[in-house]
Design a protein around this motif. Structure first.
Motif, PDB file in Angstrom:
ATOM      1  N   TYR A 178      76.312  17.546  47.788  1.00  0.00           N
ATOM      2  CA  TYR A 178      77.130  18.238  48.495  1.00  0.00           C
ATOM      3  C   TYR A 178      77.086  19.736  48.572  1.00  0.00           C
ATOM      4  N   ARG A 179      76.961  20.040  49.673  1.00  0.00           N
ATOM      5  CA  ARG A 179      76.526  21.639  50.907  1.00  0.00           C
ATOM      6  C   ARG A 179      74.288  21.638  50.554  1.00  0.00           C
ATOM      7  N   ASP A 180      74.940  20.554  50.778  1.00  0.00           N
ATOM      8  CA  ASP A 180      73.073  20.397  51.630  1.00  0.00           C
ATOM      9  C   ASP A 180      72.168  20.219  50.326  1.00  0.00           C
ATOM     10  N   ARG A 181      72.950  20.503  49.194  1.00  0.00           N
ATOM     11  CA  ARG A 181      72.205  19.485  47.786  1.00  0.00           C
ATOM     12  C   ARG A 181      72.167  18.051  47.216  1.00  0.00           C
ATOM     13  N   THR A 182      71.771  17.274  46.407  1.00  0.00           N
ATOM     14  CA  THR A 182      72.296  15.721  45.822  1.00  0.00           C
ATOM     15  C   THR A 182      71.755  16.503  44.061  1.00  0.00           C
ATOM     16  N   THR A 183      72.648  16.157  43.649  1.00  0.00           N
ATOM     17  CA  THR A 183      73.142  15.474  42.136  1.00  0.00           C
ATOM     18  C   THR A 183      73.388  14.407  41.045  1.00  0.00           C
ATOM     19  N   ARG A 184      72.116  14.509  40.588  1.00  0.00           N
ATOM     20  CA  ARG A 184      71.899  12.986  40.030  1.00  0.00           C
ATOM     21  C   ARG A 184      73.202  12.831  38.920  1.00  0.00           C
ATOM     22  N   VAL A 185      73.515  12.329  38.626  1.00  0.00           N
ATOM     23  CA  VAL A 185      74.820  12.042  37.482  1.00  0.00           C
ATOM     24  C   VAL A 185      74.488  10.942  36.542  1.00  0.00           C
ATOM     25  N   VAL A 186      74.378  11.181  35.111  1.00  0.00           N
ATOM     26  CA  VAL A 186      73.878  10.189  34.405  1.00  0.00           C
ATOM     27  C   VAL A 186      75.085  10.258  33.293  1.00  0.00           C
ATOM     28  N   ALA A 187      74.921   8.855  32.792  1.00  0.00           N
ATOM     29  CA  ALA A 187      75.343   8.307  31.153  1.00  0.00           C
ATOM     30  C   ALA A 187      73.913   8.203  30.363  1.00  0.00           C
TER      31      ALA A 187
END
Length: 321
Positions: free
Chosen positions: A152-161
């Motif tokens: 999103y908007r040239d950024r990568t976010t990692r989403v974890v449990a």
């Protein structure tokens, strides 16, 4: 405005599916002001404090917590594009459609704020999946479900449990704590043959009233248990300055009284309701129960269901609903 109007009950209620959408929430000027003049300024102030710390320790990472600080990560990111940030959300994440209870600008701001982090964490895979779906549907973000990443908007976010559990060593200590032993002796002296326990805050998400009604149904259908089984509801007061919580606390008291008036007798009271800020009392209940009832509407992670069995001495079982 920050805590008592927007963070609670607005975000808390939304993220625990507590709104009856036919009647609530009602986003008039008061709630919009609570966002713009309460929630956002507090997030700005805490972001400024984090930036001051980063001035002293430029290589430090920043860890944000929970629903109180959804806007702050974006502020920190804008000022320090290189900083490593993570945000752990301790409560559930609703499906995308339920976020429509918030006005578009607010629900977008919540999700954009979280995606300003490098990592976003949840307790369970269920909430992780819901966040990925919300980012995709509400923001049009690029989501890789297999990798658990959001572009999103040239950024990568990692989403974890990454479920956060409880510390067993704390309960090793509590088991023989003198105050806990004192509370336990008092509870053991009056416990029925079989003890049903619930330990909760007086929060609508904990679903206490329905728990009492379920216990009443048990006594109705199994009269042989009357006089032999009792429920101890060891509750902690919660957010009583918020009208919705104060009203729910009254409903809890009323529901307990109804069970006792219907089934109680001179030598036996089916429900013992004790509302106090007294964790040693709760730990004593953990040691003594035969049945632990946990029936939240939704929980990010129910700590009581994790804690109680570390010290229970009655071969207790969990009823999880």
């Amino acid at each position: 405005r920050f805590y008592n109007v927007f963070a609670n009950p607005t975000l808390w209620f939304l993220q625990h599916y507590l709104f009856g959408l036919g009647s609530a929430p009602s986003f008039g000027p008061t709630l919009h002001e609570a966002w713009s003049e309460g929630y956002v300024p507090v997030n700005e102030a805490l972001a400024a404090a984090a930036l001051e710390e980063l001035d002293r320790e430029p290589d430090a990472a920043v860890l944000f917590h929970d629903y109180h600080l959804y806007v702050a990560p974006g502020i920190v990111r804008k000022a320090r594009p290189e900083v490593v940030t993570a945000h752990f959300v301790h409560i559930p994440w609703p499906e995308p459609d339920y976020w429509s209870a918030l006005p578009p600008s607010l629900r977008v701001a919540v999700h954009e704020g979280l995606l300003a982090n490098d990592v976003v964490g949840f307790h369970t895979e269920r909430w992780r999946r819901a966040f990925l779906l919300a980012a995709e549907r509400l923001l049009g973000a690029g989501v890789d479900r297999d990798a658990g990443t959001v572009e999103y908007r040239d950024r990568t976010t990692r989403v974890v449990a990454r479920p956060i559990s409880v510390d067993p060593t704390d309960f090793d200590r509590l088991r023989d704590d003198p105050v806990v032993l004192e509370r336990e002796a008092a509870l053991a002296a009056r416990r029925p043959e079989q003890l049903v326990l619930r330990v909760d805050r007086t929060d609508p998400s904990k679903n206490i009233v329905r728990g009492f009604r379920a216990f009443a149904l048990l006594l109705e259908r199994h009269p042989e248990l009357r006089g032999r089984v009792g429920m101890a509801a060891l509750l902690a007061p919660s957010r009583q300055e918020i009208p919705e919580y104060a009203e729910y606390a009254r409903a809890v008291e009323s529901a307990a009284r109804e069970v006792n008036e219907r089934f109680g007798r001179s030598d036996w009271q089916p429900v013992e309701l004790d509302v106090a800020d007294d964790f040693p009392r709760s730990a004593a209940g953990y040691k003594q129960f035969d049945v632990l009832l946990a029936n939240p509407v939704f929980d990010g992670l129910n700590l009581v269901a994790n804690e109680a069995f570390l010290v229970n001495e009655h071969d207790g079982v969990l009823v999880l609903s």
